[in-house]
Design a protein around this motif. Structure first.
Motif, PDB file in Angstrom:
ATOM      1  N   ALA A  49      -1.772   2.838 -13.442  1.00 53.51           N
ATOM      2  CA  ALA A  49      -1.665   3.517 -12.790  1.00 53.51           C
ATOM      3  C   ALA A  49      -3.252   3.032 -12.089  1.00 53.51           C
ATOM      4  CB  ALA A  49      -1.883   4.935 -12.624  1.00 53.51           C
ATOM      5  N   VAL A  50      -3.022   2.771 -10.970  1.00 56.48           N
ATOM      6  CA  VAL A  50      -4.945   3.181  -9.996  1.00 56.48           C
ATOM      7  C   VAL A  50      -4.436   4.249  -8.705  1.00 56.48           C
ATOM      8  CG1 VAL A  50      -6.265   1.767  -8.468  1.00 56.48           C
ATOM      9  CG2 VAL A  50      -5.077   0.076 -10.445  1.00 56.48           C
ATOM     10  N   PHE A  51      -5.707   4.711  -9.427  1.00 59.29           N
ATOM     11  CA  PHE A  51      -5.522   6.005  -7.534  1.00 59.29           C
ATOM     12  C   PHE A  51      -6.572   5.730  -7.132  1.00 59.29           C
ATOM     13  CE2 PHE A  51      -6.741  10.100  -6.324  1.00 59.29           C
ATOM     14  CZ  PHE A  51      -5.955  10.601  -5.650  1.00 59.29           C
ATOM     15  N   GLY A  52      -6.561   4.549  -5.721  1.00 60.78           N
ATOM     16  CA  GLY A  52      -7.732   4.434  -4.914  1.00 60.78           C
ATOM     17  C   GLY A  52      -7.746   4.176  -3.662  1.00 60.78           C
ATOM     18  N   SER A  53      -8.411   3.296  -2.787  1.00 59.62           N
ATOM     19  CA  SER A  53      -8.841   2.741  -2.078  1.00 59.62           C
ATOM     20  C   SER A  53      -7.826   1.789  -1.611  1.00 59.62           C
ATOM     21  CB  SER A  53     -10.176   3.386  -1.221  1.00 59.62           C
ATOM     22  OG  SER A  53     -10.668   2.629  -2.261  1.00 59.62           O
ATOM     23  N   VAL A  54      -7.237   1.707  -0.550  1.00 52.83           N
ATOM     24  CA  VAL A  54      -7.070   1.199   0.044  1.00 52.83           C
ATOM     25  C   VAL A  54      -7.756   0.680   1.915  1.00 52.83           C
ATOM     26  CG1 VAL A  54      -4.541   1.779   1.476  1.00 52.83           C
ATOM     27  CG2 VAL A  54      -4.605  -0.929   0.962  1.00 52.83           C
ATOM     28  N   ASN A  55      -7.882  -0.827   2.440  1.00 50.00           N
ATOM     29  CA  ASN A  55      -8.474  -1.046   3.361  1.00 50.00           C
ATOM     30  C   ASN A  55      -8.034  -2.217   3.532  1.00 50.00           C
ATOM     31  OD1 ASN A  55     -10.666   1.195   2.974  1.00 50.00           O
ATOM     32  ND2 ASN A  55     -12.044  -0.178   1.516  1.00 50.00           N
ATOM     33  N   MET A  56      -8.443  -2.339   5.034  1.00 47.38           N
ATOM     34  CA  MET A  56      -8.195  -3.997   5.946  1.00 47.38           C
ATOM     35  C   MET A  56      -9.958  -4.685   5.542  1.00 47.38           C
ATOM     36  SD  MET A  56      -6.514  -6.329   6.726  1.00 47.38           S
ATOM     37  CE  MET A  56      -4.591  -5.406   7.171  1.00 47.38           C
ATOM     38  N   ALA A  83      -1.576  -0.085  12.584  1.00 43.70           N
ATOM     39  CA  ALA A  83      -0.339  -1.963  12.172  1.00 43.70           C
ATOM     40  C   ALA A  83      -1.085  -2.472  10.460  1.00 43.70           C
ATOM     41  CB  ALA A  83      -0.794  -2.239  13.084  1.00 43.70           C
ATOM     42  N   PHE A  84      -2.213  -1.863  10.353  1.00 44.50           N
ATOM     43  CA  PHE A  84      -3.304  -2.226   9.152  1.00 44.50           C
ATOM     44  C   PHE A  84      -2.832  -1.228   7.809  1.00 44.50           C
ATOM     45  CE2 PHE A  84      -7.476  -2.969  11.285  1.00 44.50           C
ATOM     46  CZ  PHE A  84      -7.251  -4.071  11.606  1.00 44.50           C
ATOM     47  N   GLY A  85      -1.720  -0.204   8.119  1.00 49.56           N
ATOM     48  CA  GLY A  85      -1.411   0.415   7.385  1.00 49.56           C
ATOM     49  C   GLY A  85      -0.013  -0.273   6.367  1.00 49.56           C
ATOM     50  N   THR A  86       0.310  -0.672   7.911  1.00 48.87           N
ATOM     51  CA  THR A  86       1.739  -1.880   7.583  1.00 48.87           C
ATOM     52  C   THR A  86       1.853  -2.926   7.028  1.00 48.87           C
ATOM     53  OG1 THR A  86       3.387  -0.576   9.533  1.00 48.87           O
ATOM     54  CG2 THR A  86       4.036  -2.840   8.362  1.00 48.87           C
ATOM     55  N   GLN A  87       0.473  -3.383   6.887  1.00 54.99           N
ATOM     56  CA  GLN A  87       0.045  -4.593   6.293  1.00 54.99           C
ATOM     57  C   GLN A  87       0.012  -4.120   5.244  1.00 54.99           C
ATOM     58  OE1 GLN A  87      -2.784  -7.305   9.087  1.00 54.99           O
ATOM     59  NE2 GLN A  87      -1.499  -5.969  11.246  1.00 54.99           N
ATOM     60  N   LEU A  88      -0.814  -3.765   5.101  1.00 58.36           N
ATOM     61  CA  LEU A  88      -1.534  -2.751   3.592  1.00 58.36           C
ATOM     62  C   LEU A  88      -1.240  -2.642   2.399  1.00 58.36           C
ATOM     63  CD1 LEU A  88      -5.089  -1.200   4.687  1.00 58.36           C
ATOM     64  CD2 LEU A  88      -4.414  -2.871   3.843  1.00 58.36           C
ATOM     65  N   ARG A  89       0.627  -2.135   2.888  1.00 53.58           N
ATOM     66  CA  ARG A  89       1.209  -1.522   2.010  1.00 53.58           C
ATOM     67  C   ARG A  89       2.059  -3.147   1.873  1.00 53.58           C
ATOM     68  NH1 ARG A  89       4.661   3.048   0.973  1.00 53.58           N
ATOM     69  NH2 ARG A  89       3.045   4.308   2.487  1.00 53.58           N
ATOM     70  N   GLY A 109       3.625   5.399  -5.042  1.00 49.33           N
ATOM     71  CA  GLY A 109       2.890   6.976  -4.804  1.00 49.33           C
ATOM     72  C   GLY A 109       1.435   6.276  -3.752  1.00 49.33           C
ATOM     73  N   LEU A 110       1.741   5.732  -2.779  1.00 51.16           N
ATOM     74  CA  LEU A 110       1.700   4.682  -1.405  1.00 51.16           C
ATOM     75  C   LEU A 110       1.655   5.783  -0.503  1.00 51.16           C
ATOM     76  CD1 LEU A 110      -0.955   3.682  -0.315  1.00 51.16           C
ATOM     77  CD2 LEU A 110       0.581   2.141   0.153  1.00 51.16           C
ATOM     78  N   ARG A 111       0.792   7.186  -0.068  1.00 55.10           N
ATOM     79  CA  ARG A 111       1.356   8.315   0.532  1.00 55.10           C
ATOM     80  C   ARG A 111       0.889   7.443   2.189  1.00 55.10           C
ATOM     81  NH1 ARG A 111      -2.669  12.721  -1.337  1.00 55.10           N
ATOM     82  NH2 ARG A 111      -2.383  11.896  -3.124  1.00 55.10           N
ATOM     83  N   THR A 112       1.609   7.525   3.583  1.00 60.56           N
ATOM     84  CA  THR A 112       1.579   7.525   4.528  1.00 60.56           C
ATOM     85  C   THR A 112       0.285   8.987   5.421  1.00 60.56           C
ATOM     86  OG1 THR A 112       2.789   5.332   4.952  1.00 60.56           O
ATOM     87  CG2 THR A 112       1.997   6.495   6.951  1.00 60.56           C
ATOM     88  N   VAL A 113      -0.527   8.511   5.937  1.00 61.12           N
ATOM     89  CA  VAL A 113      -1.708   9.806   6.248  1.00 61.12           C
ATOM     90  C   VAL A 113      -1.121   9.254   8.093  1.00 61.12           C
ATOM     91  CG1 VAL A 113      -2.084  10.312   5.371  1.00 61.12           C
ATOM     92  CG2 VAL A 113      -2.950   9.166   6.557  1.00 61.12           C
ATOM     93  N   GLY A 114      -1.263  10.459   9.296  1.00 60.07           N
ATOM     94  CA  GLY A 114      -1.802  10.246  10.324  1.00 60.07           C
ATOM     95  C   GLY A 114      -3.281  10.064  10.716  1.00 60.07           C
TER      96      GLY A 114
END
Length: 307
Positions: free
Chosen positions: A14-21, A74-80, A92-97
């Protein structure tokens, strides 16, 4: 960090962490203050220390679940989509406003880099949500970094300890580490600069000894000088880096950490896992980008077999 017995099934991490573009500019040399330079190339690639470690572990042979957040942009969609394409579970990857996290990266001609991270959605992950503890509890290891709010990282570490899951922390970006976080960390993996910042010791062996007074196991990564591993009650082990022509060192440390965790969770000894991770990092620095540079397990094994 204890390892599981080797089996046919891949280890679960399990990885609990950041995801960026990552927005990456390539230049001969980075601009100084007030200076403008002309770059040679630009790339937009998925990154973030958490996502990088997840991809590295998955490509190194682990079954990975990712916990974190993206924005509703759009970045959120691409990252997921990228994580799914890498075979990573994203329940476990949530989407926030709002905006997803981004990192502005400058890569110089010799492969060195400098990075500005804008957290975006990552800054909203201040704790666990329903289902996160279940994902952590079913894992052979939990990987953490410091690009999420410290209270969220500490909550994940507590969940890992409560479930008996070995917890691995990469203390980057470097900052003061609260006791309620360190008390629940099994393996700390700083680079030599982070180790010096945490301990006040500039010599890596002295820094390692200081770290082991706080956590039971630690690795100090040394860039082109390899890595130094220690655990309480054992002698330190140094594994040299492989000599390669680096073109981009972005995410080399995350590649090392993800590969090491996959190897240890899969049953390899600390020294075997160090060599496996060093080989993975050596391959990654010969390629551009973060996640795109990370090798598959077969590539790592091939390099190890070549001696």
């Amino acid at each position: 960090m204890s390892s599981s017995s080797t089996s046919a099934a891949p280890p679960r991490i399990a990885v609990f962490g950041s995801v960026n573009m990552d927005l990456v500019a390539y230049v001969g040399s980075a601009p100084g203050r007030g200076e403008t330079v002309t770059g040679t190339r630009f790339r937009q690639v998925p990154g973030g220390k958490g996502a990088n470690q997840a991809v590295a572990a998955a490509r190194a042979g682990a079954d990975v679940a990712f916990l974190g957040a993206v924005g509703d942009d759009a970045f959120g969609t691409q990252l997921r989509t990228n994580l799914v394409d890498c075979g990573i579970e994203v329940s476990g990857l949530r989407t926030v406003g709002g905006a997803s996290g981004v990192a502005h990266i400058v890569v110089e001609g010799d492969g060195a880099n400098s990075i500005i991270v804008v957290p975006g959605a990552n800054g909203e992950v201040t704790g666990l949500r329903e289902g996160d503890e279940t994902l952590i509890r079913g894992s052979a290891a939990l990987l953490l970094q410091l690009e999420l709010p410290i209270e969220g990282v500490a909550a994940a570490a507590r969940a890992g300890r409560a479930a008996g899951v070995p917890t691995v922390l990469t203390p980057a970006p470097a900052r003061e580490l609260p006791a309620d976080l360190l008390d629940n960390v099994d393996l700390l993996v700083p680079n030599q600069h982070e180790a010096a910042a945490i301990t006040g010791e500039t010599d890596p062996r002295s820094a390692l000894a200081a770290l082991l007074r706080t956590v039971p196991e630690a690795i100090v990564t040394l860039g082109e000088d390899g890595a130094l591993h220690g655990a309480r009650g054992t002698d330190p082990v140094h594994v040299p880096a492989r000599r390669v022509a680096a073109v981009d060192t972005t995410a080399a440390g995350d590649t090392f950490c993800g590969a090491f965790a996959a190897a240890r969770a899969g049953g390899r000894s600390p020294e075997q896992a160090l060599r496996f991770a060093a080989a993975a990092a050596a391959i990654s620095v010969q390629r551009h980008g973060a996640a795109p540079s990370m090798p598959e397990r077969a590539e790592i094994e091939e390099l190890l077999a070549a001696g």
